[in-house]
Design a protein around this motif. Structure first.
Motif, PDB file in Angstrom:
ATOM      1  N   GLN A 159       0.808  -1.221   0.000  1.00 35.20           N
ATOM      2  CA  GLN A 159       0.000   0.000   0.000  1.00 35.20           C
ATOM      3  C   GLN A 159       0.843   1.274   0.000  1.00 35.20           C
TER       4      GLN A 159
ATOM      5  N   LYS B 265     -10.031  13.463   2.530  1.00 35.60           N
ATOM      6  CA  LYS B 265      -9.607  12.286   1.777  1.00 35.60           C
ATOM      7  C   LYS B 265      -8.184  12.388   1.243  1.00 35.60           C
TER       8      LYS B 265
ATOM      9  N   HIS C 192      -5.715  10.840   3.483  1.00 32.26           N
ATOM     10  CA  HIS C 192      -5.822   9.393   3.615  1.00 32.26           C
ATOM     11  C   HIS C 192      -5.355   8.661   2.362  1.00 32.26           C
TER      12      HIS C 192
ATOM     13  N   TRP D  35      -2.367   8.447   1.756  1.00 25.68           N
ATOM     14  CA  TRP D  35      -1.143   7.810   2.247  1.00 25.68           C
ATOM     15  C   TRP D  35      -1.519   6.768   3.301  1.00 25.68           C
ATOM     16  N   LYS D  36      -1.694   5.528   2.891  1.00 21.07           N
ATOM     17  CA  LYS D  36      -2.059   4.455   3.825  1.00 21.07           C
ATOM     18  C   LYS D  36      -0.885   4.092   4.729  1.00 21.07           C
TER      19      LYS D  36
ATOM     20  N   THR E 207      -1.174   5.111  12.529  1.00 21.28           N
ATOM     21  CA  THR E 207      -1.063   4.238  11.359  1.00 21.28           C
ATOM     22  C   THR E 207      -2.358   3.469  11.153  1.00 21.28           C
ATOM     23  N   ASP E 208      -2.931   2.955  12.234  1.00 25.43           N
ATOM     24  CA  ASP E 208      -4.216   2.248  12.116  1.00 25.43           C
ATOM     25  C   ASP E 208      -5.334   3.186  11.695  1.00 25.43           C
TER      26      ASP E 208
ATOM     27  N   HIS F 192      -4.948   5.605   9.534  1.00 27.69           N
ATOM     28  CA  HIS F 192      -4.799   5.693   8.075  1.00 27.69           C
ATOM     29  C   HIS F 192      -5.259   4.406   7.385  1.00 27.69           C
ATOM     30  N   LEU F 193      -5.034   3.277   8.034  1.00 34.84           N
ATOM     31  CA  LEU F 193      -5.359   1.991   7.416  1.00 34.84           C
ATOM     32  C   LEU F 193      -6.838   1.627   7.546  1.00 34.84           C
ATOM     33  N   TYR F 194      -7.433   1.960   8.703  1.00 40.29           N
ATOM     34  CA  TYR F 194      -8.787   1.468   8.995  1.00 40.29           C
ATOM     35  C   TYR F 194      -9.820   2.568   9.160  1.00 40.29           C
ATOM     36  N   PHE F 195      -9.414   3.818   9.015  1.00 39.69           N
ATOM     37  CA  PHE F 195     -10.304   4.941   8.762  1.00 39.69           C
ATOM     38  C   PHE F 195     -11.089   5.438   9.969  1.00 39.69           C
TER      39      PHE F 195
END
Length: 275
Positions: free
Chosen positions: A67, A152, A155, A157-158, A230-231, A233-236
């Motif tokens: 990602q 958005k 986001h 950048w995951k 980080t989570d 960015h990954l899980y919103f």
């Protein structure tokens, strides 16, 4: 900000830049000076601490994550550099109000009713006040009315690097900085303390994007660090906080970081290598 403006006027702007007949306290001159100083300061903080973090803290193994985008670092920097001047426009308006004496910033420790204790308590209250404000603003920016238009882009950048820290849409960037600027209009704060906190919050913003998930075990579920963000960015829908996990726990949006449970980005890369 008037401390910085005074130093700039005394050492550079008055003797070398502006005409001798342009008074230092003239509003147009102050606005122009604040715009330049704010942009140069933001650029210096972003590039200096972002670069140090990227080369000495950020784990470059994360760039192998599926990602992680092609040319991501240069894209993060380019986006931030385009946004920072626009973010500075409303920021300068608030700095101008401070310089003109509308805030509750004070010069001397003696001006605090509680002396050094008051300065220390104001630092704590600043952190808790801004953490609360950013939590609700950040969470609001995830609402469908605002997310696609304003939040958005951040986001994208995951798997973020330190350079993603300031890569915001200008509206997003200013809104999430607003609690920092509102605080001294509501509560007394020492001017030097405010400058120090301003630097700190910029460095902290970089640090929660640096991919270094190490936190003292006792503070893992108290401090909102890079693992938590980080989570986000990954899980919103999780971990909107800035420094602490308090408001995420109150608001029901707290998520224990996957990096602490053996399921984070590094663990994913390890499993890919083992296949």
């Amino acid at each position: 900000m008037d401390l910085v403006l005074d130093v700039a006027d005394r050492n550079l702007l008055t003797p070398y830049v502006y005409p001798t007949g342009w008074p230092e306290d003239e509003p147009c001159r102050q606005l122009l000076s604040l715009f330049v100083i704010t942009n140069l300061g933001a650029l210096a903080l972003y590039l200096l601490f972002g670069t140090l973090s990227y080369y000495f803290i950020f784990d470059h193994e994360l760039k192998k994550h599926p990602q992680f985008l092609e040319n991501q670092v240069s894209r993060e920097i380019a986006y931030a550099l385009r946004s920072l001047p626009w973010i500075s426009v409303p920021t300068v308006a608030l700095f101008f109000a401070e310089v003109r004496g509308y805030s509750k910033l004070y010069d001397n420790i003696e001006d605090s009713p509680y002396g050094w204790l008051g300065v220390f308590l104001s630092m704590l209250s600043f952190l808790f006040f801004t953490d609360m404000g950013i939590y609700w603003i950040h969470r609001g920016l995830h609402h469908k009315l605002f997310y696609k238009r304003f939040h958005k882009p951040h986001h994208l950048w995951k798997i973020a690097t330190p350079f993603a820290s300031h890569a915001f849409h200008p509206v997003d960037g200013f809104m999430q900085s607003l609690p920092y600027h509102v605080y001294p209009f509501l509560f007394p704060l020492h001017k030097v303390t405010y400058l120090g906190l301003y630097i700190f919050v910029n460095v902290w913003t970089i640090s929660i994007h640096d991919g270094d998930y190490r936190v003292p075990r006792l503070l893992r579920h108290v401090i909102n660090g890079s693992a938590h963000h980080t989570d986000h960015h990954l899980y919103f829908d999780y971990n909107y906080g800035q420094y602490f996990t308090l408001w995420d726990k109150i608001g029901g949006s707290y998520k224990s970081p996957t990096a602490f449970e053996g399921k984070g980005p590094h663990d994913y890369l390890r499993k890919l290598r083992e296949k």
